[in-house]
Design a protein around this motif. Structure first.
Motif, PDB file in Angstrom:
ATOM      1  N   GLU A  57      -0.242  -0.839   0.884  1.00 36.04           N
ATOM      2  CA  GLU A  57      -1.123  -1.216  -0.221  1.00 36.04           C
ATOM      3  C   GLU A  57      -2.552  -1.440   0.256  1.00 36.04           C
ATOM      4  O   GLU A  57      -3.511  -1.048  -0.417  1.00 36.04           O
ATOM      5  CB  GLU A  57      -0.585  -2.469  -0.900  1.00 36.04           C
ATOM      6  CG  GLU A  57       0.704  -2.226  -1.683  1.00 36.04           C
ATOM      7  CD  GLU A  57       1.204  -3.470  -2.386  1.00 36.04           C
ATOM      8  OE1 GLU A  57       0.867  -4.592  -1.931  1.00 36.04           O
ATOM      9  OE2 GLU A  57       1.932  -3.338  -3.384  1.00 36.04           O
ATOM     10  N   THR A  58      -2.697  -2.067   1.429  1.00 33.99           N
ATOM     11  CA  THR A  58      -4.038  -2.294   1.982  1.00 33.99           C
ATOM     12  C   THR A  58      -4.732  -0.970   2.278  1.00 33.99           C
ATOM     13  O   THR A  58      -5.930  -0.792   1.993  1.00 33.99           O
ATOM     14  CB  THR A  58      -3.940  -3.137   3.273  1.00 33.99           C
ATOM     15  OG1 THR A  58      -3.367  -4.410   2.966  1.00 33.99           O
ATOM     16  CG2 THR A  58      -5.314  -3.340   3.889  1.00 33.99           C
ATOM     17  N   ASP A  97      -5.670   0.677  -1.114  1.00 35.36           N
ATOM     18  CA  ASP A  97      -6.756  -0.065  -1.776  1.00 35.36           C
ATOM     19  C   ASP A  97      -8.087   0.151  -1.071  1.00 35.36           C
ATOM     20  O   ASP A  97      -9.141   0.193  -1.713  1.00 35.36           O
ATOM     21  CB  ASP A  97      -6.418  -1.561  -1.815  1.00 35.36           C
ATOM     22  CG  ASP A  97      -5.244  -1.882  -2.741  1.00 35.36           C
ATOM     23  OD1 ASP A  97      -4.909  -1.026  -3.585  1.00 35.36           O
ATOM     24  OD2 ASP A  97      -4.676  -2.985  -2.607  1.00 35.36           O
ATOM     25  N   SER A  98      -8.058   0.266   0.268  1.00 35.43           N
ATOM     26  CA  SER A  98      -9.305   0.441   1.018  1.00 35.43           C
ATOM     27  C   SER A  98     -10.002   1.745   0.664  1.00 35.43           C
ATOM     28  O   SER A  98     -11.221   1.868   0.812  1.00 35.43           O
ATOM     29  CB  SER A  98      -9.029   0.386   2.517  1.00 35.43           C
ATOM     30  OG  SER A  98      -8.280   1.514   2.935  1.00 35.43           O
ATOM     31  N   GLY A 108      -9.686   3.010  -2.411  1.00 33.32           N
ATOM     32  CA  GLY A 108      -9.843   2.979  -3.864  1.00 33.32           C
ATOM     33  C   GLY A 108      -8.861   3.875  -4.588  1.00 33.32           C
ATOM     34  O   GLY A 108      -9.161   4.361  -5.688  1.00 33.32           O
ATOM     35  N   HIS A 154      -5.719   4.503  -6.790  1.00 31.65           N
ATOM     36  CA  HIS A 154      -4.809   3.850  -7.723  1.00 31.65           C
ATOM     37  C   HIS A 154      -3.488   4.612  -7.709  1.00 31.65           C
ATOM     38  O   HIS A 154      -3.456   5.832  -7.858  1.00 31.65           O
ATOM     39  CB  HIS A 154      -5.414   3.833  -9.133  1.00 31.65           C
ATOM     40  CG  HIS A 154      -6.713   3.083  -9.203  1.00 31.65           C
ATOM     41  ND1 HIS A 154      -6.781   1.717  -9.192  1.00 31.65           N
ATOM     42  CD2 HIS A 154      -7.997   3.529  -9.260  1.00 31.65           C
ATOM     43  CE1 HIS A 154      -8.047   1.331  -9.248  1.00 31.65           C
ATOM     44  NE2 HIS A 154      -8.811   2.417  -9.285  1.00 31.65           N
TER      45      HIS A 154
END
Length: 308
Positions: free
Chosen positions: A207-208, A211-212, A214, A216
């Motif tokens: 997830e990190t 997310d880093s 961007g 989705h």
């Protein structure tokens, strides 16, 4: 009748496993010996400690109260045994070791085997859960030492780098990505992901990384076992991101296909212990084995296990 240490040890194991048979197997006792110890405790307390659901035993509120007290007593006695060890003598005693799922299933069995051969009069109990569960067990004093693959957010723990690990995006051989050499950010965003539950170190690193950048994404299926995820991906239900340690054999045989991606998926496997913990001779010996057993190619060889 006085409550004995052995009765409390048996009670704790039955509470952990939920089964008389499984508790007996782990303690190397007969079912009748386990049942008798539980019965004697219930006679002493004057009320049942478990609810019976088929063959499964579930702690009731009175049992949970006793378990909380018993855990502290058992831990104190085990620490006393360790403290009484002499550095020059042969090590004995029991160590409670925890491991998050990937480490516990793919690395620690070999390490524990090495330790057992070196110190045959010792005993190590291994408890495996996700990273969050393992940290909680450490905070509660239910483990002496633990290895995790995700970040530790507890201020009461000392975290030490142990080994490096790499996650890899994988798909089934028949999946549309099977013929691709690299997945783009758009492909990652639109993929049906099969992932571990929240609290898993693997899930948090994935997830990190997403997310880093961007990205989705959507979790199509959440499973608590790595083997189930591998089977789901191999069957074409979706794609996943798992430790290379966990999928080495599947990649080698072509049951899963590695997919390159823009994600940063290198992580640190860590060793954690409580800040106030005393480094007993038994714990020191175990740490020496854990920190010095493997490096480089040796680590990779033991991590992947013997050829199947």
């Amino acid at each position: 009748m006085a409550i004995s240490f052995r009765q409390l040890e048996i009670f704790e194991k039955v509470a952990q496993t939920g089964h008389v048979t499984r508790a007996g197997e782990e303690l190397l006792l007969t079912q009748s010996a386990i049942s008798m110890a539980v019965s004697q405790l219930e006679q002493f307390t004057g009320a049942p400690l478990f609810e019976r659901s088929g063959r499964r035993l579930i702690l009731n509120d009175r049992g949970r109260l006793l378990l909380a007290e018993a855990g502290g007593i058992l831990q104190a006695v085990r620490r006393m045994e360790q403290l009484l060890q002499k550095n020059g003598g042969e090590l004995t005693g029991e160590l409670l070791v925890g491991g998050s799922t990937t480490i516990g299933n793919y690395l620690l069995p070999a390490l524990l085997g090495t330790f057992a051969r070196r110190y045959p009069k010792t005993r190590v109990q291994l408890r495996v859960g996700n990273t969050q569960q393992v940290v909680t067990w450490m905070e509660e004093g239910r483990l002496d030492i633990a290895f995790i693959e995700g970040p530790c957010h507890s201020r009461g723990m000392i975290t030490t780098h142990w080994r490096d690990d790499e996650l890899v995006v994988v798909a089934g051989p028949e999946h549309a990505w099977g013929g691709e050499s690299r997945a783009t950010a758009e492909m990652l965003a639109s993929a049906p992901w099969i992932m571990r539950e929240r609290g898993s170190g693997t899930r948090e690193v994935f997830e990190t990384a997403m997310d880093s950048l961007g990205i989705h994404y959507s979790i199509a299926l959440e499973l608590g076992h790595t083997e189930a995820i591998k089977n789901g991906v191999a069957s074409g239900l979706g794609v996943s991101c798992l430790s290379r340690l966990a999928v080495h054999r599947e990649l080698e045989h072509g049951w899963l296909v590695p997919i390159a991606s823009p994600l940063a998926l290198t992580r640190s496997l860590a060793l954690i212990r409580r800040r106030e913990s005393f480094r007993t001779p038994l714990l020191s010996a175990f740490l020496d084995v854990a920190e010095g057993t493997w490096d480089g190619a040796d680590f990779a060889k033991i991590a992947t296990g013997p050829p199947g």
